[in-house]
Design a protein around this motif. Sequence first.
Motif, PDB file in Angstrom:
ATOM      1  N   ILE A  37      -9.364   4.467 -28.924  1.00 37.55           N
ATOM      2  CA  ILE A  37      -9.135   5.570 -29.876  1.00 37.55           C
ATOM      3  C   ILE A  37      -8.354   6.696 -29.218  1.00 37.55           C
ATOM      4  O   ILE A  37      -7.458   7.303 -29.828  1.00 37.55           O
ATOM      5  CB  ILE A  37     -10.489   6.078 -30.415  1.00 37.55           C
ATOM      6  N   THR A  38      -8.655   6.986 -27.953  1.00 33.61           N
ATOM      7  CA  THR A  38      -7.930   8.025 -27.221  1.00 33.61           C
ATOM      8  C   THR A  38      -6.449   7.690 -27.089  1.00 33.61           C
ATOM      9  O   THR A  38      -5.571   8.527 -27.341  1.00 33.61           O
ATOM     10  CB  THR A  38      -8.552   8.223 -25.836  1.00 33.61           C
ATOM     11  N   LEU A  39      -6.163   6.451 -26.680  1.00 29.39           N
ATOM     12  CA  LEU A  39      -4.762   6.037 -26.531  1.00 29.39           C
ATOM     13  C   LEU A  39      -4.023   6.077 -27.869  1.00 29.39           C
ATOM     14  O   LEU A  39      -2.845   6.450 -27.926  1.00 29.39           O
ATOM     15  CB  LEU A  39      -4.708   4.634 -25.925  1.00 29.39           C
ATOM     16  N   ILE A  40      -4.721   5.687 -28.934  1.00 31.08           N
ATOM     17  CA  ILE A  40      -4.103   5.739 -30.265  1.00 31.08           C
ATOM     18  C   ILE A  40      -3.744   7.182 -30.620  1.00 31.08           C
ATOM     19  O   ILE A  40      -2.651   7.459 -31.135  1.00 31.08           O
ATOM     20  CB  ILE A  40      -5.057   5.136 -31.320  1.00 31.08           C
ATOM     21  N   GLY A  41      -4.651   8.117 -30.342  1.00 38.28           N
ATOM     22  CA  GLY A  41      -4.381   9.512 -30.648  1.00 38.28           C
ATOM     23  C   GLY A  41      -3.193  10.061 -29.888  1.00 38.28           C
ATOM     24  O   GLY A  41      -2.323  10.721 -30.465  1.00 38.28           O
ATOM     25  N   MET A  42      -3.130   9.814 -28.582  1.00 37.60           N
ATOM     26  CA  MET A  42      -2.036  10.342 -27.777  1.00 37.60           C
ATOM     27  C   MET A  42      -0.699   9.706 -28.157  1.00 37.60           C
ATOM     28  O   MET A  42       0.303  10.391 -28.337  1.00 37.60           O
ATOM     29  CB  MET A  42      -2.324  10.104 -26.288  1.00 37.60           C
TER      30      MET A  42
END
Length: 925
Positions: A37-42
């Motif tokens: 989810i973090t990588l998707i956000g960035m």
Amino acid sequence: MKRKNIQNSNGITISDSIVMSVKQKHPSMRKLFSVVITLIGMLSVIMAFLGMFHFRYEKSTVVTAFICFAALHILVAVRGQKLLGVYFISVLSFLFLAYRKSATLVMGFKFVYNIIYKSAFTSKINYYKGLKSALEVSSVTTLFVFYIWLLAIVICYFTICRPNPVLPLMVTFPLLEIGMYNGIKMPVFWGILCIAYWLAILAMSTIDVGEYSGGQSGFVRKNNLFFPKRHMKLKVTERCGMFIITSVMLLAALSYGYLKVTHYKRSDSINEKRRNITEAVEDFSIDNLGESLANLSNAFGFNLDYENHKLGNLDHVRYKNITDLTVTLEKPVYGAIYLKDDTCSVYRDNEWFKLPSSNYKSKVFDDFNDYKMHPQCFPATMFRCLIQDDDENTIWIKNSPRKKKHVYVPYGIEDFGKLKYENDTNVIPDGEKKGESSYKFVNINTDAFKELFNMQYDLKQSIGDLPVVIGSSQSTPDVSMRSVFSASSITDPKWRDKILKYCTENDLISYDDYFTFDNSSFDFIYVDPSYLYEHGEVVMTKLMQESYRDFVYQNYLDVPDTAEMEEVRQAYSDIIDREHGNTAHDVFSVLDDIRIRISATSTYSLEPGKLPSGKDFVNWFLLENHKGYCTSYASSGVLLARMAGIPARYATGYIISENDLKSGKKNKDNTLTVEVKDNRSHAWAEIYIEGLGWIPYEFTAGYTSGEITTEPTQPTTAVSTSASDISTTTTSGSSTANNSNTSAVSRTTVTTTVLSTVTSIAGNGGKGIKIHIPKFVRNLFILILFAALLVMFVRARRAIILKIRDKHLTTGEPETRIRYMYSYAEKLLSEMNMQSENGNFKQFASEVEKWYGDIAFEKGSFDLLTDVALRSAFNSTKPSSDELKKCEKMLSSLSASLFKKSSRFDKFRLMYLNVLVKGDQYEDR
């Protein structure tokens, strides 16, 4: 598992259910889900932003920075408390390096904003000028690297460690909205993925299925059944986040397929509305609150009509290329058409105002109303007299909805009985539909008048000094400029009676019914008496003008008596102090010289900058800034004309050039329809010409009767040999004087340009580049900075108080420690509405044990704390280490109980305002 139900005599059933916990059979995927989810956000926010605009930067450096910062901060966040110190070091490093690289970051922002500005407003002009293109790639790359660093700090911590949507939204949404507000198309996939991330992080911060506070006794009621609270925890936040992202992307894919099949396209009106909202927000100013609120409400579709004539309160003007008026002409006209909306006469505090109503309490205005002859109709009557043509024209004007409350009137209107007159300034159609009007008129503009004037002037040159006779075959008449007329000789009985009555009331009759008046329309044009006897309206107009002239010179020559105006007067003294008469030739000679001087020293620009506080607008434009648009030129021209003794006033409305008329639509009935865009809104000067009346005069550079340009102009360096283009004679009367004027203007231009450049550089610390950040971005940055400083202060204060308290409770002499412990316990109990009264400590301890023993702390521990504290205070008995440990344990349990039973607001208050509990240490209990 069986459930045992116990029912008492009151009909309440208590059910004792057993709660079990089982070992999970599959490994936890929570950390992996949170990382994804973090990588998707960035990744989504970066790709969405870069997909809207085309920047020049080093892609390899940016990609490397993304990988390194993402990997570092994800690793730290996954490890949790063990490596959170690295996070603190990263934040400090970011702030320190951002400060060191602030100049590069500012330059990178300016390059980025130039690209955004040109894409959003389809302009070829940079918002920030004077940037060196060689520095673009390096500065933009640095800016992107620092943004990725900030993105990694915020998103990794608030997605993995403590899911919270506030800060991630603050660092991602504004970046994307820059493009969306301006109607820039965003890459669909990355935009939807970014929205999915926002929804996921929101869900992760609010959804916590099956989790209870834990550790507390009590019951849950369902109807008349009471169940003991269960203590099972079932954390599924990351799984919910992944589920939401998957669902959103699946829904987006289905929607995209549907839109492709149906060929849906977002309407231009939506894009236009978003852009209007953006402009209204960016232009919002407290100094111009009324107009800012009106623009903002209009952008959202609520029509709030507000208008003033304040000058210098905007640093730029933007046109939306939308139609404001639809004008239809019965037949073609010569020259530009001026459609006046408002007229102002008093210049004060950088704003134009109307004349006070008290100034109009003059007998001449009573005569205007009584005899139905108004100054607004003077030009049409006199122009017809000069051209000897009764040909009429009609104009129909239809306002757009946003201009529905305004009335626009051409010059040279004729009174046909359906007009109302506002003193000597504006005209209001009577009985017309709101937003629509029509007029009979003769198009009056400076060029049309000059053409007639040139013809008569050439005729005068050919016959000598004798006046030119209008309406007669005589070439060299023997006439006087002041003639004697008999009222009874007027052929039109309507005008004959009016003229006789007017002359009688104003003591103009010399004998019988004879009266005299100036028969010259200008300095050399004489109207044949036979023509005047047939056109009584011309005689009435000339009689009225003689009375009105005094009012004009009393009210339209005022100039503020200030030091700033005196500086302007001195700078233009060679023109305005020149002796001249009030004839049309003299007036146009002076006005044309003023116009040429302003054009020679100033640049037409829609981005002149905002007027500095304490400056006079006209002084700043003419002597310092040298940049402006129509309001600058018109205001300056009016005041300079007044300084030269020429009555003038300030007018606003719309202008239609000959090119606009040529590109109009030819209708089947031979009428011509022209759509007047918003970029034709205009301000100009009205000049009073004796014998004619008020006519428009154009001071604005780039505006002619033939064409209009809103592109920036450059100061002209040459002066034409004829200031007014009226004759072949030079402006000053001789070639020598003209050369002198030319040299003076050239010297002024060079000197002014040099001084302006030196002032600009000096005022910027010698750097040559003036940093300017849009107000919306600046205000948002200040707000974020203030919020960040406030958060830092609150957290720093809390950390200091907690550290001091821990030191008092854990170190020092036992007597001092137990005293602090009891004082701290009293503060905690006070929050639970337990306070000792009259110093009865034992009774207070008994009450506390009764209500909170075995609930908030181990039973008997507060009695122990009270006994130890009393012994230490009154018997000088030192507490043992074992007693101190038990008291510390009691305080820890009491603070944890208080925290868990409090509402969200009370938890925040206890943690950050009162600083009574730690809070974070109770999360996993």
